[in-house]
Design an enzyme around this catalytic site. Structure first.
Site, PDB file in Angstrom:
ATOM      1  N   GLU A  98      47.282  49.646  31.984  1.00 51.06           N
ATOM      2  CA  GLU A  98      47.427  48.371  31.286  1.00 51.06           C
ATOM      3  C   GLU A  98      46.455  48.433  30.106  1.00 51.06           C
ATOM      4  O   GLU A  98      45.256  48.196  30.252  1.00 51.06           O
ATOM      5  CB  GLU A  98      47.084  47.183  32.190  1.00 51.06           C
ATOM      6  N   ASP A 120      43.842  48.545  35.788  1.00 55.70           N
ATOM      7  CA  ASP A 120      43.680  47.252  35.127  1.00 55.70           C
ATOM      8  C   ASP A 120      42.678  47.339  33.976  1.00 55.70           C
ATOM      9  O   ASP A 120      41.684  48.061  34.058  1.00 55.70           O
ATOM     10  CB  ASP A 120      43.193  46.235  36.171  1.00 55.70           C
TER      11      ASP A 120
END
Length: 712
Positions: free
Chosen positions: A443, A390
């Site tokens: 990401e 993330d």
């Protein structure tokens, strides 16, 4: 017990602190009838000692106590056991090279010198005292002070007789005298908030049954294989309406989710963070227990069984991993030993501006050990098949979301976070070294170069990267009223300029259906729900044909109308209506075609597989392209028409002569559409068009994407 000399007195001195005890003896454990040595109670709070003057060597012993209620207990003294962590373990940890430090630090049931118990260890180099506390000692830090293992900064203690299931915390005394409690950074199971105590857990008891999956994983998860991911938030996927809308357990989720994923043809699930977190509203992204599956749905073994079952059903499990930041909850990592231990002291380096969280000090060896080992632990203990990392962009740049004066340049004057980059490269390298076939997915929302290139070529070493640019461009296009789309044709075509710079996953994730953005269905630029459904189906048709692996967030596969809410179930009742179950039926067919056609999934990262046919007709909002297998035998023609009118006899160039059979039409009545189309397919004609010697005339339904398979 330790040798003691003072003046003429010498021998073996034994001390113990025991609450509620009237008498205590030292018992030689070397024999059944070994001698006993009565201890003197030198303090009314329970401090005992005895100098054994007829012995000059320490020996195995137990303590025999008599409680005030006359109950007799005989037990081993924790301080009679040598440290359970070796010097080499500590050396590697301080170097940042102990890749399985989670097997050393934390709480671990084990047998030492034939005595079962639990060993505890925690890194707190700046604490003046660390004690183990729990219900076993009335949460009193005087009873189990831990021993300092020198310059390593690690404190350790083996507690004989303790069993799994015991709750515990660490009580630390800072250099300034402050005393506070912390949960175990390496704890693998926690109780619910607000107490958040760590729980001793035995990881050795679970027996896996996913050997077939693990044996084939390297080949099955190669980047030239199909990968269609269903992103899930476990707490809100489905709830039990007859039981006060409680979330499903890991055991319930395993069966119901596997059935659903299999029915819809997804190859993988991606779980939003399941690492322990106190606040539901963080969706799991503000982690306080990095090594622990959340207690919300069951035990760590229940989570293992969940993954095990998925594997037995041929479904891969990807986990969201959050090394970019951690929350300020005072019971967890912040100011762990009274100093900024895991985070930076300077807020220009250590404070995350967007989320009010703290940033790890990636340059500190022990912090790097903590994070690298954490990634490896999920793959080791839980057989996870991939980690989606993330907020990578926030790790790469020192000035991420910061104004001038709010950040400190690196040693070369640049804005790259060199320590975070080195950490990511090392983590990716080690994951691939220890667990071949595991996928590392970034990401990363910027154009940072080489995210999916190996570190040996100057890259970060990820296998895949979310294609945020494609998502933004296409969402912007389909959100517009069809009358305006002709002015934005480049939104459909621009992404191909960089498509093969990285190994991309084409995504519509949870980020697109939160924070007031609305659901995928309701964002479509159309009036009625039926028109929105038609538009969304055309978008999905384009997405599944476009190069790249696929990811779709739960609820989007049937066109949920409400924006996703982490605290309630998906709107499953909408599947009673064609506008919604038609989308679901389309997803099943898209996944089937994606998996079975050699020109699609197997060529996702081959530039030669993609060729534009025509993208010039902005006035009619039409694009067409062809996907081709490496051997040239399989060709899929894709036509997207994104205005609400039917076009007859629309000519499009064809790369090969022969019959082109319509194999998918997002406007089919089966999906809730108008059923206009090309039932018998289209035969090519030797008419030059779109710079091809062959062409054909097609019927283009309104707001639709069509697939045609070349049959020669």
């Amino acid at each position: 017990m330790h040798p003691f000399t003072k003046g003429k007195k010498r021998g073996i001195l034994v001390r113990a602190f025991l609450s509620g005890v009237e008498k205590c003896e030292v018992v030689d454990a070397g024999s059944e009838d070994g001698p006993r040595y009565p201890m003197e109670k030198v303090d009314e709070h329970g401090f005992f000692e005895v100098l054994i003057e007829d012995r000059d060597q320490v020996f195995a012993y137990r303590l025999r106590s008599e409680q005030r209620n006359k109950e007799i207990r005989q037990f081993y003294d924790p301080y009679s056991f040598l440290p359970t962590i070796s010097d080499s373990d500590l050396y590697l940890f301080n170097q940042g090279n102990e890749h399985r430090i989670y097997e050393k630090l934390g709480a671990h049931p084990k047998v030492v010198n034939g005595v079962p118990g639990v060993s505890f260890a925690v890194w707190a180099p700046n604490a003046s005292r660390v004690s183990l506390v729990g219900s076993f000692n009335d949460w009193d830090g005087r009873y189990h002070p831990m021993r300092s293992l020198g310059a390593s900064g690690v404190w350790e203690l083996f507690v004989p007789g303790m069993e799994p299931g015991e709750m515990y915390k660490f009580e630390l005394r800072a250099k300034n005298g402050d005393i506070f409690l912390k949960t175990d950074p390496y704890g693998c199971y926690f109780e619910a908030p607000p107490n958040n105590a760590s729980i001793v857990y035995d990881h050795s008891e679970y027996g896996w049954s996913d050997q077939a999956w693990m044996a084939k994983r390297v080949n099955h998860q190669a980047i030239d294989q199909p990968m269609s991911v269903y992103e899930v938030h476990l707490g809100s996927w489905k709830r039990r309406w007859d039981e006060d809308q409680r979330p499903l357990t890991y055991a319930e989720l395993a069966v119901e989710l596997a059935d659903y994923v299999t029915e819809h043809g997804f190859t993988h699930i991606e779980l939003m963070p399941v690492a322990e977190h106190p606040f539901d509203g963080s969706w799991g992204y503000q982690v306080t227990g990095y090594y622990a599956p959340t207690h919300r749905f069951g035990t760590p073994d229940d989570f293992k069984a969940f993954v095990d079952y998925m594997h037995q059903r041929d479904i891969g499990v990807i986990l969201d991993w959050v090394p970019a930041h951690f929350p300020r909850d005072i019971f967890a990592l912040p100011g762990f030993d009274g100093t900024c231990l895991y985070e930076h002291e300077d807020p220009r380096l250590g404070a995350h501006m967007d989320w009010g969280t703290l940033i790890f000090n990636f340059g500190r060896h022990e912090v790097k050990s903590f994070l690298v080992a954490n990634a490896l632990s999920w793959l080791d203990r839980y057989h996870i098949d991939g980690l989606r990392v993330d907020a990578v962009a926030s790790m790469l740049y020192l000035d991420y979301s910061r104004e001038e004066g709010q950040w400190i340049p690196n040693q070369y004057g640049g804005n790259e976070n060199l320590e975070a980059i080195a950490f990511l490269r090392e983590a990716n390298d080690l994951v691939h070294k220890y667990y071949p076939g595991t996928l590392m997915i970034a990401e990363e929302s910027t154009s940072f170069g080489g995210v999916t290139k190996p570190p040996s070529e100057g890259g970060l070493g990820f296998d895949l990267k979310w294609n945020m640019g494609w998502m933004h461009d296409n969402m912007s296009y389909f959100e517009k009223d069809p009358i305006y789309r002709k002015h934005h044709q480049n939104n459909l075509t621009f992404g191909m300029l960089y498509q093969y710079a990285e190994n991309f996953v084409t995504v519509f994730s949870h980020d697109e259906v939160t924070h007031g953005k609305g659901s995928m269905l309701m964002k479509m630029g159309a009036g009625s729900i039926t028109d929105k459904s038609q538009t969304l189906r055309s978008l999905y048709g384009h997405m599944w044909a476009y190069p790249g692996k696929k990811l779709l967030f739960m609820g989007s596969e049937f066109g949920q109308s409400e924006e996703w809410n982490y605290d309630k179930s998906l709107q499953w009742h909408l599947n009673e209506f064609k506008d919604h179950n038609g989308i679901s039926s389309l997803i099943k067919d898209l996944n089937r075609i994606y998996r079975t056609e050699a020109a699609l999934a197997y060529t996702d990262f081959e530039p030669e597989s993609f060729r534009w046919i025509a993208c010039w007709d902005a006035e009619s909002s039409i694009i067409s392209y062809v996907r081709t297998s490496p051997d040239g035998r399989s060709k899929i023609l894709v036509i997207g028409h994104f205005t609400p009118v039917t076009l007859e006899n629309y000519r499009i160039g064809l790369p090969s002569a022969g019959h082109w059979r319509e194999i998918l039409n997002t406007d089919s009545e089966y999906y809730g559409g108008s059923n206009a189309g090309n039932v018998n397919g289209v035969n090519s004609e030797p008419i030059e068009y779109d710079n091809f010697p062959q062409s054909g005339e097609f019927t283009l339904p309104p707001l639709s994407t069509l697939y045609f398979k070349w049959e020669g």
